[in-house]
Write a protein that holds these residues in place. Sequence first.
Motif, PDB file in Angstrom:
ATOM      1  N   GLY A  66      -7.798  -7.501   0.568  1.00  0.00           N
ATOM      2  CA  GLY A  66      -6.610  -7.024   0.788  1.00  0.00           C
ATOM      3  C   GLY A  66      -6.292  -6.826   2.363  1.00  0.00           C
ATOM      4  O   GLY A  66      -7.182  -6.723   3.083  1.00  0.00           O
ATOM      5  N   HIS A  67      -5.070  -7.160   2.507  1.00  0.00           N
ATOM      6  CA  HIS A  67      -4.635  -6.958   3.930  1.00  0.00           C
ATOM      7  C   HIS A  67      -5.256  -7.989   4.954  1.00  0.00           C
ATOM      8  O   HIS A  67      -5.708  -9.178   4.433  1.00  0.00           O
ATOM      9  CB  HIS A  67      -4.938  -5.803   4.506  1.00  0.00           C
ATOM     10  CG  HIS A  67      -4.208  -4.394   3.725  1.00  0.00           C
ATOM     11  ND1 HIS A  67      -2.871  -4.119   3.618  1.00  0.00           N
ATOM     12  CD2 HIS A  67      -4.828  -4.075   2.493  1.00  0.00           C
ATOM     13  CE1 HIS A  67      -2.852  -3.189   2.599  1.00  0.00           C
ATOM     14  NE2 HIS A  67      -3.827  -3.138   1.815  1.00  0.00           N
ATOM     15  N   GLY A  68      -5.549  -7.774   6.238  1.00  0.00           N
ATOM     16  CA  GLY A  68      -5.970  -8.604   6.948  1.00  0.00           C
ATOM     17  C   GLY A  68      -5.133  -9.031   8.512  1.00  0.00           C
ATOM     18  O   GLY A  68      -3.899  -8.759   8.362  1.00  0.00           O
ATOM     19  N   ILE A  98      -8.902  -6.743  -3.999  1.00  0.00           N
ATOM     20  CA  ILE A  98      -9.590  -5.711  -3.497  1.00  0.00           C
ATOM     21  C   ILE A  98      -9.055  -4.862  -2.451  1.00  0.00           C
ATOM     22  O   ILE A  98      -8.526  -5.210  -1.295  1.00  0.00           O
ATOM     23  CB  ILE A  98     -10.960  -6.100  -2.982  1.00  0.00           C
ATOM     24  CG1 ILE A  98     -11.758  -6.909  -3.852  1.00  0.00           C
ATOM     25  CG2 ILE A  98     -11.966  -4.848  -2.572  1.00  0.00           C
ATOM     26  CD1 ILE A  98     -13.088  -7.641  -3.556  1.00  0.00           C
ATOM     27  N   HIS A  99      -8.887  -3.402  -2.683  1.00  0.00           N
ATOM     28  CA  HIS A  99      -8.166  -2.651  -1.737  1.00  0.00           C
ATOM     29  C   HIS A  99      -8.997  -1.195  -1.526  1.00  0.00           C
ATOM     30  O   HIS A  99      -9.859  -0.952  -2.311  1.00  0.00           O
ATOM     31  CB  HIS A  99      -7.027  -2.276  -2.097  1.00  0.00           C
ATOM     32  CG  HIS A  99      -5.889  -3.417  -1.982  1.00  0.00           C
ATOM     33  ND1 HIS A  99      -5.097  -3.638  -1.157  1.00  0.00           N
ATOM     34  CD2 HIS A  99      -5.878  -4.605  -2.954  1.00  0.00           C
ATOM     35  CE1 HIS A  99      -4.303  -4.643  -1.137  1.00  0.00           C
ATOM     36  NE2 HIS A  99      -4.866  -5.380  -2.419  1.00  0.00           N
ATOM     37  N   VAL A 100      -8.651  -0.752  -0.538  1.00  0.00           N
ATOM     38  CA  VAL A 100      -9.324   0.782  -0.224  1.00  0.00           C
ATOM     39  C   VAL A 100      -8.215   1.718  -0.224  1.00  0.00           C
ATOM     40  O   VAL A 100      -7.295   1.472   0.468  1.00  0.00           O
ATOM     41  CB  VAL A 100      -9.961   0.804   1.266  1.00  0.00           C
ATOM     42  CG1 VAL A 100     -10.587   2.227   1.350  1.00  0.00           C
ATOM     43  CG2 VAL A 100     -11.222  -0.343   1.034  1.00  0.00           C
ATOM     44  N   ASN A 101      -8.409   2.710  -0.749  1.00  0.00           N
ATOM     45  CA  ASN A 101      -7.042   3.750  -0.799  1.00  0.00           C
ATOM     46  C   ASN A 101      -7.244   4.751   0.369  1.00  0.00           C
ATOM     47  O   ASN A 101      -8.067   4.930   1.134  1.00  0.00           O
ATOM     48  CB  ASN A 101      -7.411   4.581  -2.274  1.00  0.00           C
ATOM     49  CG  ASN A 101      -6.054   4.659  -3.018  1.00  0.00           C
ATOM     50  OD1 ASN A 101      -5.070   4.898  -2.709  1.00  0.00           O
ATOM     51  ND2 ASN A 101      -6.462   4.877  -4.349  1.00  0.00           N
ATOM     52  N   VAL A 109     -11.777   1.026   7.990  1.00  0.00           N
ATOM     53  CA  VAL A 109     -10.527   0.287   8.132  1.00  0.00           C
ATOM     54  C   VAL A 109     -10.508  -0.503   6.846  1.00  0.00           C
ATOM     55  O   VAL A 109     -11.391  -1.312   6.620  1.00  0.00           O
ATOM     56  CB  VAL A 109     -10.196  -0.505   9.706  1.00  0.00           C
ATOM     57  CG1 VAL A 109      -9.245  -1.403   9.472  1.00  0.00           C
ATOM     58  CG2 VAL A 109     -10.537   0.330  10.731  1.00  0.00           C
ATOM     59  N   GLU A 110      -9.528  -0.305   6.130  1.00  0.00           N
ATOM     60  CA  GLU A 110      -9.421  -1.262   4.748  1.00  0.00           C
ATOM     61  C   GLU A 110      -9.530  -2.624   4.966  1.00  0.00           C
ATOM     62  O   GLU A 110     -10.186  -3.411   4.167  1.00  0.00           O
ATOM     63  CB  GLU A 110      -8.047  -0.724   4.180  1.00  0.00           C
ATOM     64  CG  GLU A 110      -7.925  -1.747   2.980  1.00  0.00           C
ATOM     65  CD  GLU A 110      -6.668  -1.237   2.132  1.00  0.00           C
ATOM     66  OE1 GLU A 110      -5.795  -0.492   2.647  1.00  0.00           O
ATOM     67  OE2 GLU A 110      -6.330  -1.876   1.059  1.00  0.00           O
ATOM     68  N   LYS A 111      -8.777  -3.358   5.817  1.00  0.00           N
ATOM     69  CA  LYS A 111      -9.198  -4.684   5.898  1.00  0.00           C
ATOM     70  C   LYS A 111     -10.699  -5.207   6.179  1.00  0.00           C
ATOM     71  O   LYS A 111     -10.974  -6.217   5.815  1.00  0.00           O
ATOM     72  CB  LYS A 111      -8.104  -5.162   6.895  1.00  0.00           C
ATOM     73  CG  LYS A 111      -8.452  -5.048   8.427  1.00  0.00           C
ATOM     74  CD  LYS A 111      -7.656  -5.885   9.356  1.00  0.00           C
ATOM     75  CE  LYS A 111      -7.942  -5.471  10.820  1.00  0.00           C
ATOM     76  NZ  LYS A 111      -7.381  -6.292  11.734  1.00  0.00           N
ATOM     77  N   ILE A 133       3.970   1.532  -2.825  1.00  0.00           N
ATOM     78  CA  ILE A 133       4.693   1.063  -1.790  1.00  0.00           C
ATOM     79  C   ILE A 133       3.889   0.485  -0.752  1.00  0.00           C
ATOM     80  O   ILE A 133       4.089  -0.483   0.033  1.00  0.00           O
ATOM     81  CB  ILE A 133       5.748   2.150  -1.245  1.00  0.00           C
ATOM     82  CG1 ILE A 133       6.907   2.155  -2.539  1.00  0.00           C
ATOM     83  CG2 ILE A 133       6.398   1.724   0.177  1.00  0.00           C
ATOM     84  CD1 ILE A 133       7.842   3.261  -2.051  1.00  0.00           C
ATOM     85  N   ARG A 134       2.966   1.471  -0.507  1.00  0.00           N
ATOM     86  CA  ARG A 134       1.854   1.171   1.035  1.00  0.00           C
ATOM     87  C   ARG A 134       1.308  -0.330   0.695  1.00  0.00           C
ATOM     88  O   ARG A 134       1.291  -1.217   1.341  1.00  0.00           O
ATOM     89  CB  ARG A 134       0.900   2.202   1.087  1.00  0.00           C
ATOM     90  CG  ARG A 134      -0.018   1.896   2.019  1.00  0.00           C
ATOM     91  CD  ARG A 134      -0.987   3.208   2.431  1.00  0.00           C
ATOM     92  NE  ARG A 134      -1.820   3.570   1.563  1.00  0.00           N
ATOM     93  CZ  ARG A 134      -2.730   2.808   0.907  1.00  0.00           C
ATOM     94  NH1 ARG A 134      -3.102   1.661   1.671  1.00  0.00           N
ATOM     95  NH2 ARG A 134      -3.464   3.259  -0.096  1.00  0.00           N
ATOM     96  N   GLU A 135       0.734  -0.582  -0.522  1.00  0.00           N
ATOM     97  CA  GLU A 135       0.194  -1.769  -1.010  1.00  0.00           C
ATOM     98  C   GLU A 135       1.180  -2.944  -0.938  1.00  0.00           C
ATOM     99  O   GLU A 135       0.731  -3.935  -0.792  1.00  0.00           O
ATOM    100  CB  GLU A 135      -0.833  -1.674  -2.197  1.00  0.00           C
ATOM    101  CG  GLU A 135      -1.971  -0.704  -2.261  1.00  0.00           C
ATOM    102  CD  GLU A 135      -2.877  -1.012  -1.258  1.00  0.00           C
ATOM    103  OE1 GLU A 135      -2.936  -1.655  -0.415  1.00  0.00           O
ATOM    104  OE2 GLU A 135      -4.016  -0.406  -1.646  1.00  0.00           O
ATOM    105  N   ASN A 136       2.272  -2.580  -1.162  1.00  0.00           N
ATOM    106  CA  ASN A 136       3.259  -3.632  -1.378  1.00  0.00           C
ATOM    107  C   ASN A 136       3.988  -3.932   0.220  1.00  0.00           C
ATOM    108  O   ASN A 136       4.994  -4.351   0.188  1.00  0.00           O
ATOM    109  CB  ASN A 136       4.620  -3.577  -2.410  1.00  0.00           C
ATOM    110  CG  ASN A 136       3.877  -3.460  -3.705  1.00  0.00           C
ATOM    111  OD1 ASN A 136       2.685  -4.342  -4.190  1.00  0.00           O
ATOM    112  ND2 ASN A 136       4.474  -3.034  -4.689  1.00  0.00           N
TER     113      ASN A 136
HETATM  114 ZN   LIG Z   1      -4.609  -2.103   0.405  1.00  0.00          ZN
END
Ligand SMILES: [Zn+2]
Length: 360
Positions: free
Chosen positions: A144-146, A215-218, A157-159, A245-248
């Motif tokens: 996820g993200h990047g 794959i994500h981190v909450n 940091v999630e990414k 909403i955040r993940e979208n």
């Molecule tokens: Zn995420």
Amino acid sequence: MRLLAFLGVVLASALAFPRLGLHEGYTRLVFDLEAKTQYQIAQSPDTLTIRFQGIKVGAADVDVSSPQVASYQVVVASNSVTVFVRLKPSVEIKSVVLEDGNRRRLVVDVLASAQAPAKPNPPPKGLEPPRPRTQPKVVVIDPGHGGVDSGAVGFVVEKEVTLDLALRLRQLLQKEGIEVVLTRSSDTHLSPDKATDLGLRAEMANSKRNLFVSIHVNSAPNVAQGIETYYFGSVLDPSLLAQVIRENGGGELGRRLTQEAQSVGERLVRDLIAQSNLKFSRQLAHYVQGALVQATGAVDRGVRQAPFYVIRNARIPAILVEVGFANHPEEGRRLQTEAYRQTLAQALARGILRFLSNGE
Ligand SMILES: [Zn+2]
């Protein structure tokens, strides 16, 4: 009444983007445009991609199943529309633009390739060739993200965590003879426009692959911890709204993409193929969630459904995993360590392998 229904069909096909025509030997896609509409066409062996600037049409995902075209998907972003046409093998493309005053039509014909070998005669009874070797399984992993989008930020940091987990998971799955496709393999976004970025990731969940794992981190404003795994569902538990909403994509955009994903979900209710795919997604989610909780001893937040944009149109089993909370004082610090990340990756691999070996 019958006339009204007929008019409805005519109107719907006149408004379709693209209009589709199935003909002997070719499939025709017609795009009705304004004279000033800009577009680019790109072709890879299995996909024709056409990006239009400054037009307004609805998103779509349509199974064509003609001899030349498998399906097409219309992905709508804030200032562009991208059409992905998934091609069958051995086809060629011919396109022509027809000008008509201030309108024009882009006509794309997908033809059986002239170089394609002629269909051999079927072998006589009893002499059928051996069955082809089974294809390797292909798993799509989406860290996820990047790039411009860091995702959740806390003790980690999630990414960065999602990419590290994806690289570890790739190595583990490859050792088992599984082919792995990553949506990204470095700290980069697929598009600075978040809707396009998520659309491009989702596009990789096509029917030539076996499954898709995002794959994500909450993170949470209050102290929360644990692991949860999602498969797609249009009904949104109000307590999940902020997270979805955040993940979208976050903010106004995240709200819009959440609504879009919800409306896709309402259509899926009547789509039998989508419904059976959701059952497999739920099965995959249970295997992965079970393996993760067992390996880590983390709080089990369960398998849930939510309208995540990146898995809304998947044609293969697709899940989104939240491996822990970046801002939880203990879980966030655990996520910093290599040992914990390796444990997570091994558990993800176990869940995936269990699903694949159960035969979809
Ligand atoms: Zn995420």
